[in-house]
Design an enzyme around this catalytic site. Structure first.
Site, mmCIF file in Angstrom:
data_model
loop_
_atom_site.group_PDB
_atom_site.id
_atom_site.type_symbol
_atom_site.label_atom_id
_atom_site.label_comp_id
_atom_site.label_asym_id
_atom_site.label_seq_id
_atom_site.Cartn_x
_atom_site.Cartn_y
_atom_site.Cartn_z
ATOM 1 N N SER A 9 0.851 -1.192 0.000
ATOM 2 C CA SER A 9 0.000 0.000 0.000
ATOM 3 C C SER A 9 0.884 1.238 0.000
ATOM 4 O O SER A 9 1.700 1.413 0.922
ATOM 5 C CB SER A 9 -0.873 0.029 1.255
ATOM 6 O OG SER A 9 -1.396 1.338 1.428
ATOM 7 N N HIS A 34 -1.137 -1.149 -4.271
ATOM 8 C CA HIS A 34 -2.431 -0.913 -3.600
ATOM 9 C C HIS A 34 -2.548 0.573 -3.277
ATOM 10 O O HIS A 34 -1.676 1.156 -2.645
ATOM 11 C CB HIS A 34 -2.514 -1.739 -2.313
ATOM 12 C CG HIS A 34 -3.825 -1.691 -1.605
ATOM 13 N ND1 HIS A 34 -4.914 -2.446 -2.000
ATOM 14 C CD2 HIS A 34 -4.234 -0.981 -0.518
ATOM 15 C CE1 HIS A 34 -5.928 -2.203 -1.185
ATOM 16 N NE2 HIS A 34 -5.552 -1.325 -0.279
ATOM 17 N N ASP A 36 -4.648 3.352 -1.402
ATOM 18 C CA ASP A 36 -5.660 3.610 -0.360
ATOM 19 C C ASP A 36 -6.210 5.023 -0.510
ATOM 20 O O ASP A 36 -5.539 5.994 -0.170
ATOM 21 C CB ASP A 36 -5.040 3.402 1.025
ATOM 22 C CG ASP A 36 -5.016 1.937 1.387
ATOM 23 O OD1 ASP A 36 -3.979 1.442 1.846
ATOM 24 O OD2 ASP A 36 -6.045 1.266 1.185
HETATM 25 C C1 DX5 Z 1 -6.434 1.215 6.163
HETATM 26 C C2 DX5 Z 1 -5.482 0.965 5.035
HETATM 27 C C3 DX5 Z 1 -4.328 0.165 5.590
HETATM 28 C C4 DX5 Z 1 -3.207 0.006 4.637
HETATM 29 C C5 DX5 Z 1 -2.252 -1.069 5.132
HETATM 30 O O1 DX5 Z 1 -7.451 2.019 5.728
HETATM 31 O O2 DX5 Z 1 -6.148 0.268 3.973
HETATM 32 O O3 DX5 Z 1 -4.834 -1.084 5.979
HETATM 33 O O4 DX5 Z 1 -3.651 -0.347 3.409
HETATM 34 O O5 DX5 Z 1 -1.574 -0.499 6.149
HETATM 35 P P1 DX5 Z 1 -0.591 -1.377 7.062
HETATM 36 O O6 DX5 Z 1 -0.048 -2.504 6.201
HETATM 37 O O7 DX5 Z 1 0.480 -0.404 7.480
HETATM 38 O O8 DX5 Z 1 -1.438 -1.881 8.184
HETATM 39 ZN ZN ZN Z 2 -6.472 -0.634 1.538
#
Ligand code: DX5
Ligand code: ZN
Length: 221
Positions: A9, A34, A36
């Protein structure tokens, strides 16, 4: 198609050098990027619009871009991200009044379609749309921020969703997002996941390849 997909992400990437950092994580072995997308309305945070997707495509990023829309309403941003070069677009059922129509809009734009289940979202929202989706994204944290801890009860939910996918007879990816790291990725895969979002676990480390290789080693069992 690979058995396991690692999708860093970019929420945790270096936004001052986003193009370089994105290419760097792909060169380190990542399969998918990914995205976000947060609007400070559906979730209590604000990140990036479709112009970031367009900019990365113009920079030369050719890998699949997996867009996770944590926004409401979704329709305009589905179209904007599809036009900006998204490969997959995943939406939350709580973010649209017309879930079937929104998923169809994603597919009409030529993208694959995903549905995102928050930790408390029940599985029955899959009942009438499972024939329309390509990815089920299970949130293992409450959406809005990177760096949170994996919610342990997600393991059981992964097993239940995997069962639903098997029963559907369809080739649907089971993606997990939130708190995924080297230490827990094998357990998450064993429960049934085959696509893994990891933001802080990868971007907070100096050597992206070392982390991704370690994740793949865990997945190889
Ligand atoms: C939450 C995001 C996170 C991100 C991943 O809204 O979607 O979950 O992608 O973050 P980490 O891997 O740092 O938990
Ligand atoms: Zn996500």
């Amino acid at each position: 198609m690979k058995k396991y997909i690692i999708a860093p992400s970019i929420l945790s990437a270096n936004f001052a050098r986003l193009g370089e950092d994105t290419q760097k994580v792909l060169d380190a072995g990542a399969d998918v990027i990914h995205f976000d997308v947060m609007d400070n309305h559906f979730v209590p945070n604000l990140t990036m619009g479709a112009m970031f997707c367009k900019a990365l495509r113009e920079y030369g990023i050719t890998a699949p871009i997996d867009v996770h829309l944590m926004v409401s309403p979704v329709e305009e941003l589905i179209t904007a991200f599809a036009k900006a070069g998204a490969t997959n677009i995943s939406i939350h059922p709580e973010a649209t009044v017309h879930l079937d129509r929104s998923l169809q809009l994603i597919k009409d734009h030529g993208c694959t379609a995903g549905i995102v289940l928050n930790p408390a979202t029940p599985l029955n929202c899959l009942d009438y749309i499972i024939e329309k989706i390509d990815i089920i994204l299970l949130m293992s944290v409450n959406p809005g921020f990177g760096g949170q801890s994996f919610i342990p009860s997600t393991i059981k939910k992964i097993q239940q969703v995997k069962q639903r996918i098997i029963e559907s007879g369809r080739d649907i990816r089971l993606e997990v997002d939130g708190g995924v790291k080297v230490e827990n990725i094998a357990e998450i895969a064993k429960a049934g996941a085959d696509m893994f979002v990891a933001g802080s676990a990868i971007f907070n480390q100096p050597n992206y390849k070392a982390v991704i290789d370690a994740m793949r080693k865990e997945l190889a069992g």
